[in-house]
Enzyme design. Structure first.
Site, mmCIF file in Angstrom:
data_model
loop_
_atom_site.group_PDB
_atom_site.id
_atom_site.type_symbol
_atom_site.label_atom_id
_atom_site.label_comp_id
_atom_site.label_asym_id
_atom_site.label_seq_id
_atom_site.Cartn_x
_atom_site.Cartn_y
_atom_site.Cartn_z
ATOM 1 N N THR B 149 8.937 5.112 -4.814
ATOM 2 C CA THR B 149 8.056 4.651 -3.665
ATOM 3 C C THR B 149 8.593 4.835 -2.435
ATOM 4 O O THR B 149 8.907 5.809 -1.869
ATOM 5 C CB THR B 149 7.395 3.218 -4.087
ATOM 6 O OG1 THR B 149 8.629 2.476 -4.219
ATOM 7 C CG2 THR B 149 6.812 2.963 -5.182
ATOM 8 N N LYS B 175 13.732 3.504 -10.489
ATOM 9 C CA LYS B 175 13.456 3.572 -8.862
ATOM 10 C C LYS B 175 13.344 2.177 -8.456
ATOM 11 O O LYS B 175 13.309 1.241 -9.593
ATOM 12 C CB LYS B 175 11.916 4.078 -8.901
ATOM 13 C CG LYS B 175 10.906 3.457 -9.696
ATOM 14 C CD LYS B 175 10.266 2.495 -8.913
ATOM 15 C CE LYS B 175 10.001 2.531 -7.412
ATOM 16 N NZ LYS B 175 9.538 1.240 -6.739
ATOM 17 N N THR B 186 14.151 -5.025 -13.754
ATOM 18 C CA THR B 186 13.854 -4.998 -12.440
ATOM 19 C C THR B 186 13.181 -3.273 -12.088
ATOM 20 O O THR B 186 13.945 -2.530 -12.243
ATOM 21 C CB THR B 186 14.990 -5.247 -11.532
ATOM 22 O OG1 THR B 186 15.246 -6.561 -11.725
ATOM 23 C CG2 THR B 186 14.451 -5.198 -10.044
ATOM 24 N N ASN B 391 8.139 -3.332 5.626
ATOM 25 C CA ASN B 391 7.423 -4.230 4.931
ATOM 26 C C ASN B 391 6.414 -4.772 5.623
ATOM 27 O O ASN B 391 5.416 -5.763 5.161
ATOM 28 C CB ASN B 391 8.377 -5.240 4.421
ATOM 29 C CG ASN B 391 8.948 -4.669 3.069
ATOM 30 O OD1 ASN B 391 8.320 -4.308 2.054
ATOM 31 N ND2 ASN B 391 10.396 -4.401 3.101
ATOM 32 N N THR B 396 -1.174 -0.981 5.197
ATOM 33 C CA THR B 396 -2.130 -0.486 6.140
ATOM 34 C C THR B 396 -1.496 0.620 6.945
ATOM 35 O O THR B 396 -0.381 1.078 6.761
ATOM 36 C CB THR B 396 -2.344 -1.790 7.000
ATOM 37 O OG1 THR B 396 -0.983 -2.421 7.570
ATOM 38 C CG2 THR B 396 -3.161 -2.884 6.514
#
EC number: 2.3.1.35
Lengths: 396, 396
Positions: B149, B175, B186, B391, B396
């Site tokens: 990501t 990742k 995690t 973050n 958006t």
């Protein structure tokens, strides 16, 4: 400032003692009660607790308190035996200036941890601030300024109450802008009243008032070493009881809640004041656990900062709070906008949701569970690059 | 990449399915075992857990796994019943392409929470990625890219072992760059081996290996809804036991630790990799509690970012970890520099201390207690304005 109510028989002062390097910046405050006052306190639960917290714990509760001496810029925490000697010496210098016993004086500090106090500044500073103390708005204003660290403004909240045909005054002020993580009193708060209240009643009232106020705010969840809320009641005559005591308790709780919200709203670098409302939990403790976890998630706080309606971060924060709920028990609203109902995502307009965060400084999230009637309202702020900047360069 | 060891009998693929809007960005990965494999997993403890986690939990452990299908960009979490149907459909499409049963396929996802998957992209994407899978370095490279990501680079760690005169290969990739808070596995990690291992041994080994590795890293302490570590062992013949099984366990633990450290080092926006070493506690659990609390303090992380040797933040974070230690039981070092001994601050040169933080990307803090022999090594990163920027603007 002109509408502040001053509790009778209290003097306030704040001066620039030289503890801080900025010329003229107030850093030493005093609260003096002209009469012996009932005094109680609520303190940090941090295992590394500051020297002034140790000294206050030794001396409270008591019924003959005369003063509180407070410095900002140095926390006098993690300072070992020398720190304890210094905190006691601050109270001795104050007692000498007032003509009372050192034990009648309480002490609080806020600022950098792990540095010894430059005690020489207090040799002249403490007599000076005691002399400067007055029962005036200007005195309270000076004291409220002298306890600030990175606060952008002072926090003062006051009340009057008519109890048994008598006027009772309640004066509170507080500071706090970071290292705010609720666990007992958060940061420094001082409450003065001219009511007559028994020590055990005052302790019960203060402890209860701290829970939904100072213990329900968070900036970054870091419990300070110096958290202290002190309350002094110097009224004479019959102590409050029954319905009067109850109304007094309500007023104290309201003042604490207003001061606490003012702290969260003035958090370092924040540009949103965030209310997290959780209800429908098995009990209030469960609701608080969830509210606090959501309030302290860096991912939730950055999303609010960026006006990003990334509500998955809120439900996922609730999910790791340590409460064994089922997904289908949870629904979520942002303001009035429903986002998630009984474990199912709802269609929503991302632009409308983003606009809500962008256009409002005060924003609200409501997590409703279908588990019971436990509830909690928690206050926090967003996490901004300005917070990082402020805290990346604090001592150096 | 050329030195990567590929476990025998595994194929890997990664393609751009169209799930992500960025043209050409890989977002769909597959791991195929040519033989039925023993498969086990360790998953998030978040109560809001993603649909693929539910599906894997239903299906594991098993001894006939054939594939894992993974998408990035959409977490398929907080997506209700439709999300579960979609996760199962991902495995059915993979099974059809492979000619096996859907239950033999496992699934994982990472990305935005609360959005339904655009399943149409998988109708063609899944057959395509299965066809593309190869037992090659290029295939593994594609798969490792497709699960990223906000990671800035892939994380692949491999090993060979000689056990009973046989060569055993271990291939791992992972990742994770945010929403990293240790509680079970995690984020996403995948381990493949051509060793023959019994399912219960493999489960025990994986669970133990996850504890000092994926469970001892943190970016911001936000436990993800999708955390998953899967391990597949497709070896045939006598399963490992005794000394061989022990050496295999050590190798698995090492690979997990290397992958976990790589995740913490590549944390979003970070410019420091931070090791928190805690020893001298009553037990390991106590040491971990303290290490984790220090690692997750925003005030500690911003101080490191700003090269501010504000060590009071570290001892005060230890103080609110919930461990009932006394101040006099704690000493602190930053690198080799002693800062605090037995509850007393030590004189130190702030410029030297600041230079240590400024000049090193890898920095280390050592908290020593005098309570017992419990210990923990925990890995984290600093908190930067870049983390906030990343973050504040994710969905958006």
């Amino acid at each position: 400032m002109s509408e502040w109510i001053l509790a009778d028989g209290f003097r306030f002062g704040g001066i620039a003692s030289g503890l801080r390097s900025e010329v003229g910046r107030r850093d030493l405050a005093v609260i003096v009660s002209e009469r012996p006052a009932v005094a109680v306190g609520v303190f940090t639960q941090n295992r590394i607790c500051a020297a002034p917290v140790h000294v206050c714990r030794e001396r409270l509760p008591r019924t003959d308190a005369r003063a509180v001496i407070i410095c900002s810029g140095n926390a006098n925490a993690a300072t070992g035996e020398q720190g304890l000697r210094d905190a006691r010496q601050m109270t001795s210098l104050t007692a000498t200036a007032l003509g009372c016993a050192p034990e009648q004086v309480l002490v609080a500090s806020t600022g950098v941890i792990g540095r010894l106090l430059p005690m020489h500044v207090f040799e002249s500073g403490i007599p000076q601030v005691v002399t400067a103390a007055t029962p005036t708005h200007a005195g309270l204003n000076d004291a409220a300024h002298a306890i600030m660290t990175t606060d952008t403004h002072i926090k003062v909240r006051t009340r009057t109450l008519e109890l048994n045909g008598q006027t009772i005054r309640l004066t509170g002020f507080a500071k706090g802008a970071a290292m705010i993580g609720p666990n007992m009193a958060t940061m420094l708060g001082f409450l003065m009243t001219d009511a007559a209240v028994q020590a055990d009643d005052l302790q019960t009232i203060l402890r209860a008032a701290v829970e939904p106020s100072f213990n329900c705010i968070s900036v970054e969840g870091h419990t300070s070493t110096n958290d202290t809320v002190l309350m002094l009641a110097n009224g004479t005559g019959d102590p409050l009881h029954g319905e009067s005591l109850h109304r007094f308790r309500v007023a104290v709780t309201e003042v604490c809640a207003e001061l606490a919200k003012a702290i969260a709203a003035d958090a370092e670098g924040a540009d949103h004041f965030v209310t997290i409302e959780v209800d429908g939990c098995l009990d209030d403790a469960e609701a608080k656990k969830i509210a606090k976890t959501v309030a302290e998630s860096a991912l939730v706080k950055t999303a609010i900062h960026g006006a990003d309606p990334n509500w998955g971060r809120i439900v996922s924060a609730a999910g790791y709070a340590g409460v064994p709920f089922e997904e289908t028990e949870l629904s979520l609203w942002m303001g009035d906008l429903p986002l998630y109902r009984d474990g199912q995502p709802l269609p929503f307009d991302a632009a409308t949701a983003s606009a809500y965060l962008k256009q409002n400084r005060d924003v609200k999230f409501h997590l409703r569970f279908s588990r019971g009637s436990g509830r909690c309202t928690f206050y926090t702020c967003d996490l901004t690059a300005e917070y990082v900047r402020l805290n990346a360069d604090y001592t150096t």
